[in-house]
Design a protein around this motif. Structure first.
Motif, PDB file in Angstrom:
ATOM      1  N   ALA A 191      64.563   3.739  33.737  1.00 38.03           N
ATOM      2  CA  ALA A 191      66.038   3.225  33.779  1.00 38.03           C
ATOM      3  C   ALA A 191      66.269   3.521  35.334  1.00 38.03           C
ATOM      4  N   LEU A 192      66.599   2.395  35.916  1.00 35.25           N
ATOM      5  CA  LEU A 192      67.030   2.325  37.386  1.00 35.25           C
ATOM      6  C   LEU A 192      68.506   2.293  37.525  1.00 35.25           C
ATOM      7  N   ALA A 199      66.310   7.205  39.119  1.00 35.87           N
ATOM      8  CA  ALA A 199      65.735   6.552  37.856  1.00 35.87           C
ATOM      9  C   ALA A 199      65.734   7.734  36.729  1.00 35.87           C
ATOM     10  N   MET A 200      65.732   7.350  35.528  1.00 40.22           N
ATOM     11  CA  MET A 200      65.658   8.370  34.394  1.00 40.22           C
ATOM     12  C   MET A 200      64.366   7.826  33.327  1.00 40.22           C
ATOM     13  N   VAL A 201      63.696   8.750  33.089  1.00 40.65           N
ATOM     14  CA  VAL A 201      62.827   8.589  31.894  1.00 40.65           C
ATOM     15  C   VAL A 201      63.148   9.403  30.798  1.00 40.65           C
ATOM     16  N   ALA A 202      62.632   9.025  29.515  1.00 38.85           N
ATOM     17  CA  ALA A 202      62.908   9.931  28.489  1.00 38.85           C
ATOM     18  C   ALA A 202      62.302  11.262  28.377  1.00 38.85           C
ATOM     19  N   LEU A 203      62.880  12.305  28.235  1.00 37.76           N
ATOM     20  CA  LEU A 203      61.947  13.480  28.142  1.00 37.76           C
ATOM     21  C   LEU A 203      60.819  13.459  27.315  1.00 37.76           C
ATOM     22  N   ASN A 204      60.938  12.987  26.196  1.00 34.13           N
ATOM     23  CA  ASN A 204      59.555  12.917  25.404  1.00 34.13           C
ATOM     24  C   ASN A 204      58.519  11.796  25.637  1.00 34.13           C
ATOM     25  N   ASN A 205      58.769  11.044  26.801  1.00 33.47           N
ATOM     26  CA  ASN A 205      57.907   9.874  27.219  1.00 33.47           C
ATOM     27  C   ASN A 205      58.091   9.925  28.738  1.00 33.47           C
ATOM     28  N   PRO A 206      57.717  10.938  29.552  1.00 33.22           N
ATOM     29  CA  PRO A 206      57.965  10.726  30.933  1.00 33.22           C
ATOM     30  C   PRO A 206      57.105   9.809  31.613  1.00 33.22           C
ATOM     31  N   THR A 227      53.780  -3.642  38.734  1.00 29.49           N
ATOM     32  CA  THR A 227      55.043  -4.100  38.161  1.00 29.49           C
ATOM     33  C   THR A 227      55.709  -2.614  37.544  1.00 29.49           C
ATOM     34  N   LEU A 228      56.779  -2.452  37.924  1.00 30.11           N
ATOM     35  CA  LEU A 228      57.458  -1.421  37.275  1.00 30.11           C
ATOM     36  C   LEU A 228      58.024  -1.717  36.197  1.00 30.11           C
ATOM     37  N   SER A 229      57.739  -0.670  35.026  1.00 26.99           N
ATOM     38  CA  SER A 229      58.210  -0.964  33.609  1.00 26.99           C
ATOM     39  C   SER A 229      59.486  -0.463  33.460  1.00 26.99           C
ATOM     40  N   THR A 230      60.750  -1.082  33.242  1.00 28.22           N
ATOM     41  CA  THR A 230      62.157  -0.722  33.166  1.00 28.22           C
ATOM     42  C   THR A 230      62.669  -0.657  31.788  1.00 28.22           C
ATOM     43  N   MET A 231      63.715  -0.123  31.535  1.00 32.62           N
ATOM     44  CA  MET A 231      64.563  -0.231  30.335  1.00 32.62           C
ATOM     45  C   MET A 231      66.177   0.143  30.796  1.00 32.62           C
ATOM     46  N   PRO A 232      67.109  -0.469  29.869  1.00 35.13           N
ATOM     47  CA  PRO A 232      68.381  -0.217  30.381  1.00 35.13           C
ATOM     48  C   PRO A 232      68.792   1.101  30.114  1.00 35.13           C
TER      49      PRO A 232
END
Length: 343
Positions: A89-90, A77-84, A47-52
């Motif tokens: 976010a898709l 997709a985008m991930v936070a630089l401090n939590n790659p 399951t892909l963990s996503t966020m807005p």
């Protein structure tokens, strides 16, 4: 001698009914088995963990192509630089190759219909505006300047691999505000201070300096690859050193990373960082072949994509390695490709 026995209409119907029942049963069994297999495959997928997107848009982030084998394969997709390794976010865009800078997103894509077509589009994530730029072949390399004002695309117009000897590429730099594009083959090429015009020259893998004028790029001719430095305002490109492909400038502009060819027949490449002031080269602690235009995570670490192994070959991952030749590589983002750091 009597002729062949003729079946009555009723007998024919009675004969056909069992055959039809067998066929229907076979179809039902096939559908049920196929559905069971699909259900198992779906349940087996992580399951892909996503966020807005709003949770990371505008903040320091890493933009990638999602390669988890599921319904979101190929999406940006985008991930936070401090939590790659955290939620991603898709976006709705699906790309073969992606790069990002500021609020701009460069997407190289293939539409594999009856006739395959290719596109290169720069999207502004704030306004939603889209700018089409030239892409005449299959997507290869994509880059934006740090401020998102310049875009560079490389496509294969013949062949499909840098390991081959008969490939041909086209590399174009576009100023997005004016939509004016420059084909690098139209610029003047100098080798050792002498202007040359080899008919077999190919350019690929642009990386921009912060002044939106100078850039580095690979140029190949005569069977040799070169690191070259160019300037848009003068229309001139000069070779710098040999055996260098797909350069990437460090954020502070003092170093350039690239891949050096090992065994040409097998297509092996090793990552190297060159100090621009001294020309000193340092081989990085990655022993696998890396066929990628790397990205800098910061001034001391390099990002790059590598395919998985065996049945997971399609699920590429993003790795990180120190830029000083020490340490060892480690996976930074699983199921991802084509990283771009937006600071």
């Amino acid at each position: 001698m009597s002729g062949p026995t003729q079946l009555s209409p009723r007998a024919r119907v009675l004969l056909v009914i069992p055959i039809a029942l067998v066929l229907v049963s076979a179809v039902v069994v096939y559908i049920l088995v196929t559905k069971d297999r699909q259900d198992v495959a779906t349940s087996a997928q992580p399951t892909l963990s996503t966020m807005p997107a709003s949770a990371v848009d505008g903040a320091p982030r890493i933009v990638v192509r999602n390669t988890e084998v599921a319904s979101h394969y190929g999406q940006v997709a985008m991930v936070a630089l401090n939590n790659p390794g955290g939620p991603r976010a898709l976006l709705s865009h699906s790309c073969d190759r992606v790069f990002a800078a500021a609020q701009e997103l460069l997407c190289l894509a293939s539409d594999r219909g009856v006739v395959t077509t290719y596109s290169a589009t720069v999207y502004n994530l704030s306004t939603g505006a889209a700018v089409q730029i030239p892409l005449t072949g299959s997507p290869s390399r994509a880059r934006l300047s740090d401020d998102g004002k310049l875009a560079a695309t490389t496509s294969f117009v013949a062949g499909d691999s840098y390991a081959a000897t008969n490939f041909s590429t086209r590399t174009v730099v576009t100023t997005l505000a004016t939509r004016k594009s420059v084909d690098l083959e139209d610029l003047a090429l100098y080798d050792g201070g002498r202007r040359i015009s080899p008919v077999d020259r190919n350019y690929w893998g642009v990386t921009f300096a912060k002044d939106d004028d100078h850039f580095y790029v690979t140029v190949a001719f005569g069977g040799v690859t070169h690191l070259a430095k160019g300037q848009l305002t003068t229309g001139r490109i000069d070779t710098v050193t040999t055996d260098a492909e797909c350069p990437s400038l460090s954020p502070d502009g003092t170093k350039v990373a690239f891949k050096k060819r090992g065994d040409r027949a097998r297509g092996n490449w090793r990552l190297v960082v060159m100090d621009i002031a001294t020309g000193k080269e340092t081989q990085l602690a990655e022993s696998r072949s890396v066929d990628d235009q790397v990205e800098w995570l910061d001034n001391s670490r390099i990002l790059y994509g590598l395919p998985g192994e065996g049945s997971n070959a399609a699920q590429t991952n993003v790795w990180v390695v120190p830029a000083d030749g020490k340490g060892s590589p480690s996976m930074l983002i699983a199921d991802a490709w084509s990283p771009a750091v937006v600071r």
